[in-house]
Write a protein that holds these residues in place. Structure first.
Motif, PDB file in Angstrom:
ATOM      1  N   VAL A 192     -34.182   1.235  -8.800  1.00 30.51           N
ATOM      2  CA  VAL A 192     -32.785   1.625  -8.614  1.00 30.51           C
ATOM      3  C   VAL A 192     -32.599   2.519  -7.384  1.00 30.51           C
ATOM      4  O   VAL A 192     -31.719   2.283  -6.562  1.00 30.51           O
ATOM      5  CB  VAL A 192     -32.235   2.328  -9.877  1.00 30.51           C
ATOM      6  N   ASP A 193     -33.456   3.537  -7.229  1.00 28.01           N
ATOM      7  CA  ASP A 193     -33.302   4.468  -6.112  1.00 28.01           C
ATOM      8  C   ASP A 193     -33.462   3.748  -4.774  1.00 28.01           C
ATOM      9  O   ASP A 193     -32.668   3.946  -3.858  1.00 28.01           O
ATOM     10  CB  ASP A 193     -34.316   5.615  -6.224  1.00 28.01           C
ATOM     11  N   ALA A 194     -34.485   2.917  -4.691  1.00 26.21           N
ATOM     12  CA  ALA A 194     -34.731   2.162  -3.454  1.00 26.21           C
ATOM     13  C   ALA A 194     -33.569   1.215  -3.177  1.00 26.21           C
ATOM     14  O   ALA A 194     -33.118   1.079  -2.038  1.00 26.21           O
ATOM     15  CB  ALA A 194     -36.042   1.393  -3.561  1.00 26.21           C
ATOM     16  N   ALA A 195     -33.060   0.590  -4.229  1.00 25.48           N
ATOM     17  CA  ALA A 195     -31.948  -0.350  -4.086  1.00 25.48           C
ATOM     18  C   ALA A 195     -30.698   0.367  -3.596  1.00 25.48           C
ATOM     19  O   ALA A 195     -30.007  -0.105  -2.688  1.00 25.48           O
ATOM     20  CB  ALA A 195     -31.674  -1.046  -5.413  1.00 25.48           C
ATOM     21  N   ARG A 196     -30.421   1.553  -4.185  1.00 27.13           N
ATOM     22  CA  ARG A 196     -29.224   2.307  -3.782  1.00 27.13           C
ATOM     23  C   ARG A 196     -29.314   2.695  -2.311  1.00 27.13           C
ATOM     24  O   ARG A 196     -28.334   2.637  -1.588  1.00 27.13           O
ATOM     25  CB  ARG A 196     -29.072   3.563  -4.651  1.00 27.13           C
ATOM     26  N   GLU A 197     -30.545   3.088  -1.886  1.00 22.77           N
ATOM     27  CA  GLU A 197     -30.783   3.451  -0.485  1.00 22.77           C
ATOM     28  C   GLU A 197     -30.430   2.280   0.442  1.00 22.77           C
ATOM     29  O   GLU A 197     -29.729   2.453   1.433  1.00 22.77           O
ATOM     30  CB  GLU A 197     -32.258   3.846  -0.325  1.00 22.77           C
ATOM     31  N   LEU A 204     -31.202  -8.492   1.034  1.00 21.90           N
ATOM     32  CA  LEU A 204     -31.373  -7.142   1.586  1.00 21.90           C
ATOM     33  C   LEU A 204     -32.346  -6.336   0.734  1.00 21.90           C
ATOM     34  O   LEU A 204     -33.224  -5.641   1.246  1.00 21.90           O
ATOM     35  CB  LEU A 204     -30.027  -6.413   1.637  1.00 21.90           C
ATOM     36  N   LEU A 205     -32.170  -6.420  -0.586  1.00 23.65           N
ATOM     37  CA  LEU A 205     -33.029  -5.678  -1.508  1.00 23.65           C
ATOM     38  C   LEU A 205     -34.469  -6.163  -1.402  1.00 23.65           C
ATOM     39  O   LEU A 205     -35.400  -5.360  -1.383  1.00 23.65           O
ATOM     40  CB  LEU A 205     -32.527  -5.843  -2.947  1.00 23.65           C
ATOM     41  N   LEU A 206     -34.624  -7.466  -1.298  1.00 21.22           N
ATOM     42  CA  LEU A 206     -35.962  -8.046  -1.248  1.00 21.22           C
ATOM     43  C   LEU A 206     -36.711  -7.591   0.004  1.00 21.22           C
ATOM     44  O   LEU A 206     -37.923  -7.389  -0.037  1.00 21.22           O
ATOM     45  CB  LEU A 206     -35.860  -9.567  -1.290  1.00 21.22           C
ATOM     46  N   GLU A 207     -35.980  -7.409   1.102  1.00 21.86           N
ATOM     47  CA  GLU A 207     -36.619  -6.936   2.330  1.00 21.86           C
ATOM     48  C   GLU A 207     -37.302  -5.588   2.107  1.00 21.86           C
ATOM     49  O   GLU A 207     -38.265  -5.251   2.779  1.00 21.86           O
ATOM     50  CB  GLU A 207     -35.589  -6.819   3.466  1.00 21.86           C
ATOM     51  N   GLU A 208     -36.786  -4.797   1.162  1.00 23.77           N
ATOM     52  CA  GLU A 208     -37.396  -3.506   0.832  1.00 23.77           C
ATOM     53  C   GLU A 208     -38.317  -3.598  -0.373  1.00 23.77           C
ATOM     54  O   GLU A 208     -38.768  -2.584  -0.897  1.00 23.77           O
ATOM     55  CB  GLU A 208     -36.308  -2.456   0.585  1.00 23.77           C
ATOM     56  N   GLY A 209     -38.545  -4.825  -0.845  1.00 28.75           N
ATOM     57  CA  GLY A 209     -39.481  -5.029  -1.942  1.00 28.75           C
ATOM     58  C   GLY A 209     -38.885  -4.857  -3.331  1.00 28.75           C
ATOM     59  O   GLY A 209     -39.612  -4.785  -4.324  1.00 28.75           O
ATOM     60  N   VAL A 210     -37.537  -4.783  -3.408  1.00 32.29           N
ATOM     61  CA  VAL A 210     -36.898  -4.590  -4.711  1.00 32.29           C
ATOM     62  C   VAL A 210     -36.480  -5.941  -5.291  1.00 32.29           C
ATOM     63  O   VAL A 210     -35.665  -6.641  -4.695  1.00 32.29           O
ATOM     64  CB  VAL A 210     -35.648  -3.685  -4.599  1.00 32.29           C
ATOM     65  N   PRO A 211     -37.046  -6.308  -6.448  1.00 32.97           N
ATOM     66  CA  PRO A 211     -36.619  -7.558  -7.084  1.00 32.97           C
ATOM     67  C   PRO A 211     -35.245  -7.368  -7.726  1.00 32.97           C
ATOM     68  O   PRO A 211     -34.898  -6.249  -8.119  1.00 32.97           O
ATOM     69  CB  PRO A 211     -37.681  -7.796  -8.155  1.00 32.97           C
ATOM     70  N   SER A 212     -34.483  -8.406  -7.808  1.00 33.88           N
ATOM     71  CA  SER A 212     -33.166  -8.282  -8.432  1.00 33.88           C
ATOM     72  C   SER A 212     -32.799  -9.573  -9.125  1.00 33.88           C
ATOM     73  O   SER A 212     -33.382 -10.619  -8.859  1.00 33.88           O
ATOM     74  CB  SER A 212     -32.098  -7.960  -7.376  1.00 33.88           C
ATOM     75  N   MET A 213     -31.854  -9.473 -10.033  1.00 37.84           N
ATOM     76  CA  MET A 213     -31.310 -10.687 -10.631  1.00 37.84           C
ATOM     77  C   MET A 213     -29.803 -10.563 -10.706  1.00 37.84           C
ATOM     78  O   MET A 213     -29.254  -9.467 -10.627  1.00 37.84           O
ATOM     79  CB  MET A 213     -31.919 -10.958 -12.005  1.00 37.84           C
ATOM     80  N   LEU A 214     -29.136 -11.707 -10.849  1.00 38.93           N
ATOM     81  CA  LEU A 214     -27.678 -11.715 -10.871  1.00 38.93           C
ATOM     82  C   LEU A 214     -27.190 -12.029 -12.262  1.00 38.93           C
ATOM     83  O   LEU A 214     -27.789 -12.805 -12.983  1.00 38.93           O
ATOM     84  CB  LEU A 214     -27.148 -12.776  -9.903  1.00 38.93           C
ATOM     85  N   ARG A 215     -26.095 -11.381 -12.612  1.00 34.18           N
ATOM     86  CA  ARG A 215     -25.416 -11.715 -13.859  1.00 34.18           C
ATOM     87  C   ARG A 215     -23.964 -11.970 -13.538  1.00 34.18           C
ATOM     88  O   ARG A 215     -23.399 -11.283 -12.696  1.00 34.18           O
ATOM     89  CB  ARG A 215     -25.499 -10.541 -14.834  1.00 34.18           C
ATOM     90  N   ARG A 216     -23.403 -12.907 -14.246  1.00 31.91           N
ATOM     91  CA  ARG A 216     -21.971 -13.095 -14.085  1.00 31.91           C
ATOM     92  C   ARG A 216     -21.280 -11.883 -14.679  1.00 31.91           C
ATOM     93  O   ARG A 216     -21.607 -11.457 -15.779  1.00 31.91           O
ATOM     94  CB  ARG A 216     -21.509 -14.365 -14.795  1.00 31.91           C
ATOM     95  N   THR A 217     -20.366 -11.330 -13.914  1.00 32.16           N
ATOM     96  CA  THR A 217     -19.641 -10.158 -14.369  1.00 32.16           C
ATOM     97  C   THR A 217     -18.906 -10.492 -15.661  1.00 32.16           C
ATOM     98  O   THR A 217     -18.335 -11.567 -15.794  1.00 32.16           O
ATOM     99  CB  THR A 217     -18.656  -9.701 -13.276  1.00 32.16           C
ATOM    100  N   ARG A 218     -18.976  -9.565 -16.604  1.00 36.97           N
ATOM    101  CA  ARG A 218     -18.389  -9.758 -17.928  1.00 36.97           C
ATOM    102  C   ARG A 218     -16.928 -10.198 -17.807  1.00 36.97           C
ATOM    103  O   ARG A 218     -16.172  -9.647 -17.023  1.00 36.97           O
ATOM    104  CB  ARG A 218     -18.457  -8.447 -18.699  1.00 36.97           C
ATOM    105  N   GLY A 219     -16.559 -11.206 -18.560  1.00 38.75           N
ATOM    106  CA  GLY A 219     -15.191 -11.693 -18.513  1.00 38.75           C
ATOM    107  C   GLY A 219     -15.044 -12.913 -17.618  1.00 38.75           C
ATOM    108  O   GLY A 219     -14.045 -13.601 -17.646  1.00 38.75           O
ATOM    109  N   PHE A 220     -16.092 -13.164 -16.795  1.00 49.42           N
ATOM    110  CA  PHE A 220     -16.048 -14.323 -15.906  1.00 49.42           C
ATOM    111  C   PHE A 220     -17.122 -15.336 -16.279  1.00 49.42           C
ATOM    112  O   PHE A 220     -17.501 -16.170 -15.482  1.00 49.42           O
ATOM    113  CB  PHE A 220     -16.221 -13.887 -14.451  1.00 49.42           C
TER     114      PHE A 220
END
Ligand SMILES: [Zn+2]
Length: 168
Positions: free
Chosen positions: A117-122, A81-97
């Protein structure tokens, strides 16, 4: 040119070149973008398609957590979804997992560069994936009211106690 063919992806943050099968910079973890010339000998991989959609203005700054996903599949859906708006993202394993048993499963944090961040939140708001208000103040305010009440009760209690001491 040989370098470009062998390593067609580039990190938007540190400009390190990477081969086509990498998705993130091995040095700083940024999502990689396509370096330039389209090489017809190279198959158009998912990484290329992905890199072409990224808007450079969204790929700078520190990585910030914008959403949490329950698992890898959900996290990748959010990334799409983010990429469709041109926002790059990466994943991290949530702390503790981040223990070996949980590597395949477990929740993920979705991180995007500060400028995205703003575009991603939108995007996430429209997809109903995050609440409209940032979480912290919403939790903070009732807590402050509660803390205020508690202090009030203690003060009143002290006054009452002091008065009873005076009367006796
Ligand atoms: Zn890098």
């Amino acid at each position: 040119m040989a370098d470009l063919a062998a390593k067609p992806l580039v990190c938007p943050s540190c400009a390190t070149r990477h081969p086509a099968d990498e998705r993130f910079c091995t040095r700083c973890g940024m999502p990689l973008t396509y370096a330039g010339r389209i090489d017809l000998d190279l198959p158009v991989s998912a990484a290329h398609a992905r890199a072409r959609k990224i808007k450079p203005q969204y790929s700078e700054g520190e990585l910030v957590r914008v959403a949490g996903a329950r698992n890898q599949a959900e996290a990748e859906l959010i990334q799409g979804l983010l990429l469709e708006e041109g926002v790059p993202s990466m994943l991290r394993r949530t702390r503790g997992f981040d223990v070996p048993d949980m590597l395949a499963a477990g929740p993920r944090d979705v991180m995007v560069p500060q400028t995205g961040v703003d575009a991603a939140r939108e995007v996430l708001l429209q997809a109903d994936l995050i609440a409209s208000e940032p979480e912290a103040p919403a939790i903070d305010r009732p807590f402050r009211i509660f803390a205020g009440l508690l202090i009030g009760i203690v003060v009143v209690g002290l006054i009452v106690w002091a008065l009873t001491q005076l009367g006796s």
